[in-house]
Scaffold this active site. Sequence first.
Site, PDB file in Angstrom:
ATOM      1  N   LEU A 169       0.834  -1.197   0.000  1.00 26.08           N
ATOM      2  CA  LEU A 169       0.000   0.000   0.000  1.00 26.08           C
ATOM      3  C   LEU A 169       0.872   1.251   0.000  1.00 26.08           C
ATOM      4  CD1 LEU A 169      -2.856  -0.884   2.509  1.00 26.08           C
ATOM      5  CD2 LEU A 169      -2.650  -1.369   0.069  1.00 26.08           C
ATOM      6  N   GLY A 220       1.126  -5.343   1.034  1.00 26.01           N
ATOM      7  CA  GLY A 220       0.098  -5.459  -0.013  1.00 26.01           C
ATOM      8  C   GLY A 220       0.617  -6.147  -1.272  1.00 26.01           C
ATOM      9  N   ASN A 269       4.751  -7.496   6.441  1.00 24.71           N
ATOM     10  CA  ASN A 269       5.615  -6.836   7.436  1.00 24.71           C
ATOM     11  C   ASN A 269       4.885  -5.759   8.234  1.00 24.71           C
ATOM     12  OD1 ASN A 269       5.303  -5.198   5.165  1.00 24.71           O
ATOM     13  ND2 ASN A 269       7.225  -4.137   5.523  1.00 24.71           N
ATOM     14  N   GLU A 270       3.539  -5.810   8.263  1.00 23.27           N
ATOM     15  CA  GLU A 270       2.754  -4.712   8.861  1.00 23.27           C
ATOM     16  C   GLU A 270       3.196  -4.345  10.276  1.00 23.27           C
ATOM     17  OE1 GLU A 270       1.609  -6.862   6.782  1.00 23.27           O
ATOM     18  OE2 GLU A 270       0.265  -5.834   5.398  1.00 23.27           O
TER      19      GLU A 270
HETATM   20  N1  CO8 Z   1       4.376   3.826   0.292  1.00 21.80           N
HETATM   21  C1  CO8 Z   1       4.740   5.088  -0.046  1.00 21.80           C
HETATM   22  N2  CO8 Z   1       5.991   5.407  -0.449  1.00 21.80           N
HETATM   23  C2  CO8 Z   1       6.896   4.412  -0.507  1.00 21.80           C
HETATM   24  C3  CO8 Z   1       6.565   3.079  -0.162  1.00 21.80           C
HETATM   25  C4  CO8 Z   1       5.233   2.794   0.257  1.00 21.80           C
HETATM   26  N3  CO8 Z   1       4.826   1.563   0.595  1.00 21.80           N
HETATM   27  N4  CO8 Z   1       7.668   2.316  -0.328  1.00 21.80           N
HETATM   28  C5  CO8 Z   1       8.636   3.143  -0.757  1.00 21.80           C
HETATM   29  N5  CO8 Z   1       8.182   4.400  -0.877  1.00 21.80           N
HETATM   30  C6  CO8 Z   1       8.897   5.583  -1.394  1.00 21.80           C
HETATM   31  C7  CO8 Z   1      10.128   5.928  -0.562  1.00 21.80           C
HETATM   32  O1  CO8 Z   1       9.803   6.772   0.511  1.00 21.80           O
HETATM   33  C8  CO8 Z   1      10.980   6.621  -1.596  1.00 21.80           C
HETATM   34  O2  CO8 Z   1      10.468   7.925  -1.745  1.00 21.80           O
HETATM   35  P1  CO8 Z   1      11.466   9.155  -2.154  1.00 21.80           P
HETATM   36  O3  CO8 Z   1      11.958   8.807  -3.531  1.00 21.80           O
HETATM   37  O4  CO8 Z   1      10.574  10.341  -2.102  1.00 21.80           O
HETATM   38  O5  CO8 Z   1      12.557   9.173  -1.120  1.00 21.80           O
HETATM   39  C9  CO8 Z   1      10.674   5.879  -2.900  1.00 21.80           C
HETATM   40  O6  CO8 Z   1       9.390   5.255  -2.680  1.00 21.80           O
HETATM   41  C10 CO8 Z   1      11.682   4.807  -3.258  1.00 21.80           C
HETATM   42  O7  CO8 Z   1      11.822   3.940  -2.133  1.00 21.80           O
HETATM   43  P2  CO8 Z   1      13.221   3.276  -1.754  1.00 21.80           P
HETATM   44  O8  CO8 Z   1      14.336   4.257  -1.961  1.00 21.80           O
HETATM   45  O9  CO8 Z   1      13.060   2.683  -0.397  1.00 21.80           O
HETATM   46  O10 CO8 Z   1      13.311   2.152  -2.881  1.00 21.80           O
HETATM   47  P3  CO8 Z   1      14.219   0.836  -2.815  1.00 21.80           P
HETATM   48  O11 CO8 Z   1      14.222   0.313  -4.215  1.00 21.80           O
HETATM   49  O12 CO8 Z   1      15.528   1.095  -2.161  1.00 21.80           O
HETATM   50  O13 CO8 Z   1      13.417  -0.191  -1.853  1.00 21.80           O
HETATM   51  C11 CO8 Z   1      11.423  -1.284  -1.051  1.00 21.80           C
HETATM   52  C12 CO8 Z   1      12.194  -0.705  -2.262  1.00 21.80           C
HETATM   53  C13 CO8 Z   1      12.191  -2.492  -0.485  1.00 21.80           C
HETATM   54  C14 CO8 Z   1      10.068  -1.700  -1.519  1.00 21.80           C
HETATM   55  C15 CO8 Z   1      11.362  -0.209   0.042  1.00 21.80           C
HETATM   56  O14 CO8 Z   1      10.922   1.013  -0.549  1.00 21.80           O
HETATM   57  C16 CO8 Z   1      10.444  -0.518   1.167  1.00 21.80           C
HETATM   58  O15 CO8 Z   1      10.740  -1.336   2.001  1.00 21.80           O
HETATM   59  N6  CO8 Z   1       9.254   0.123   1.181  1.00 21.80           N
HETATM   60  C17 CO8 Z   1       8.283  -0.034   2.241  1.00 21.80           C
HETATM   61  C18 CO8 Z   1       7.454  -1.238   2.004  1.00 21.80           C
HETATM   62  C19 CO8 Z   1       6.436  -1.390   3.092  1.00 21.80           C
HETATM   63  O16 CO8 Z   1       6.740  -1.430   4.268  1.00 21.80           O
HETATM   64  N7  CO8 Z   1       5.158  -1.489   2.708  1.00 21.80           N
HETATM   65  C20 CO8 Z   1       4.101  -1.639   3.651  1.00 21.80           C
HETATM   66  C21 CO8 Z   1       2.861  -0.931   3.169  1.00 21.80           C
HETATM   67  S1  CO8 Z   1       1.505  -1.260   4.250  1.00 21.80           S
HETATM   68  C22 CO8 Z   1       0.555  -2.436   3.452  1.00 21.80           C
HETATM   69  O17 CO8 Z   1       0.757  -2.737   2.297  1.00 21.80           O
HETATM   70  C23 CO8 Z   1      -0.595  -3.105   4.184  1.00 21.80           C
HETATM   71  C24 CO8 Z   1      -1.163  -2.248   5.221  1.00 21.80           C
HETATM   72  C25 CO8 Z   1      -2.379  -2.866   5.908  1.00 21.80           C
HETATM   73  C26 CO8 Z   1      -2.959  -1.860   6.874  1.00 21.80           C
HETATM   74  C27 CO8 Z   1      -3.880  -2.445   7.871  1.00 21.80           C
HETATM   75  C28 CO8 Z   1      -4.255  -1.474   8.976  1.00 21.80           C
HETATM   76  C29 CO8 Z   1      -5.460  -1.933   9.802  1.00 21.80           C
END
Ligand code: CO8
Length: 319
Positions: free
Chosen positions: A127, A172, A195-196
């Site tokens: 997400l 997601g 990994n939530e």
């Molecule tokens: N959402 C928004 N922005 C993001 C996300 C994301 N999930 N992931 C990365 N970005 C952004 C970064 O902030 C970065 O932004 P900027 O260029 O402005 O600095 C850009 O995208 C590029 O990210 P990275 O430099 O980190 O890219 P890498 O290629 O080095 O790494 C990864 C890629 C491994 C995917 C890494 O970005 C990462 O780990 N991202 C986070 C992933 C994550 O934790 N996702 C969880 C989302 S929550 C979900 O899906 C379920 C929620 C359910 C909720 C239930 C509540 C009740």
Amino acid sequence: MMSMNNLFYSMQAWRLLNRGGRLLHLSPSQHIQKLSSRSNQLGFCQVLAAFTQIQRSYTERANYIHVEQDADIQDISILRFDRKPVNGLNKDFLIEMDMALEKLENNPSCRGVILTSAFPKIFSAGLDITEMYQKSHDYTNAFWRSLQNMWLRLYGSRLVTMAAINGHSPAGGCLIAMSCDLRVMASGPYTIGLNETLLGIVAPFWFMDTMKNTVGQRETEIALQLGKLYSPEEALEKGLVDILAADTEVVNVAKSHMVNWLKIPDHAREISKQMMRKKTLEKLRTRQDDDIAYFTNFIQKDSIQKSLGRYLQSLKKKK
Ligand code: CO8
């Protein structure tokens, strides 16, 4: 009310436009509701013109999903995610994906779909966290509904669905992959998992159910509590993915398996899948509104907003 004749022509107009291969933002019934509230005297041409207008306003929006019929296996399509930088799932992406899948399902000559990313190293980062951060109550509700609808469509699809996971696939992204019938993952330095808890949030019950149906109760309990992100090799060992392949080969390997899956008569395979997944799907269908209310209430708590804010910052700080 719109007359039966106009209703019929509205349906024809919707079908014509949809057959033209365009993505429409609303379902036919929503279109008709919209049109019938505007006028009860619409003729076929007016209806068609109105649809064209609606369609035009939709295609002006970003286009994050690309679908193409496969050149080698005519009765399958390849669906590519294309939202840079990380295929973050925002509301528009999820709506587009739902509609693209619906369109493939409505095409009788389509029997399977392979989901993959349009660019290397990232399948989907899950997400888009900014969609959950400092957003209004109404927006959060609509966002969550778009995720639910996409998942209900994918998990319950009549098509053979395969994920060609050509990079990272957390949260997601992992949900999408687990919702397919088969997962082929690139054997590079990538991770996959729910990994939530690492973000200070909790995976909803239908994420949990999907994982439980994939790797079993015990592994899911551990993975969810720890917010475990698996390497491709670990994911293979636990059954979270089915096959590993080189980055550039994931789609081809999925295609080679697709050939075998398509040898099975569709009706028998489809019914078997429905019977296996029905209970899980029904559980969300019957609680959709409650799940939205729960999500919005949870995500908008001050403490959760603070956690999300810190997590977003930590992603940016990596640079
Ligand atoms: N959402 C928004 N922005 C993001 C996300 C994301 N999930 N992931 C990365 N970005 C952004 C970064 O902030 C970065 O932004 P900027 O260029 O402005 O600095 C850009 O995208 C590029 O990210 P990275 O430099 O980190 O890219 P890498 O290629 O080095 O790494 C990864 C890629 C491994 C995917 C890494 O970005 C990462 O780990 N991202 C986070 C992933 C994550 O934790 N996702 C969880 C989302 S929550 C979900 O899906 C379920 C929620 C359910 C909720 C239930 C509540 C009740």
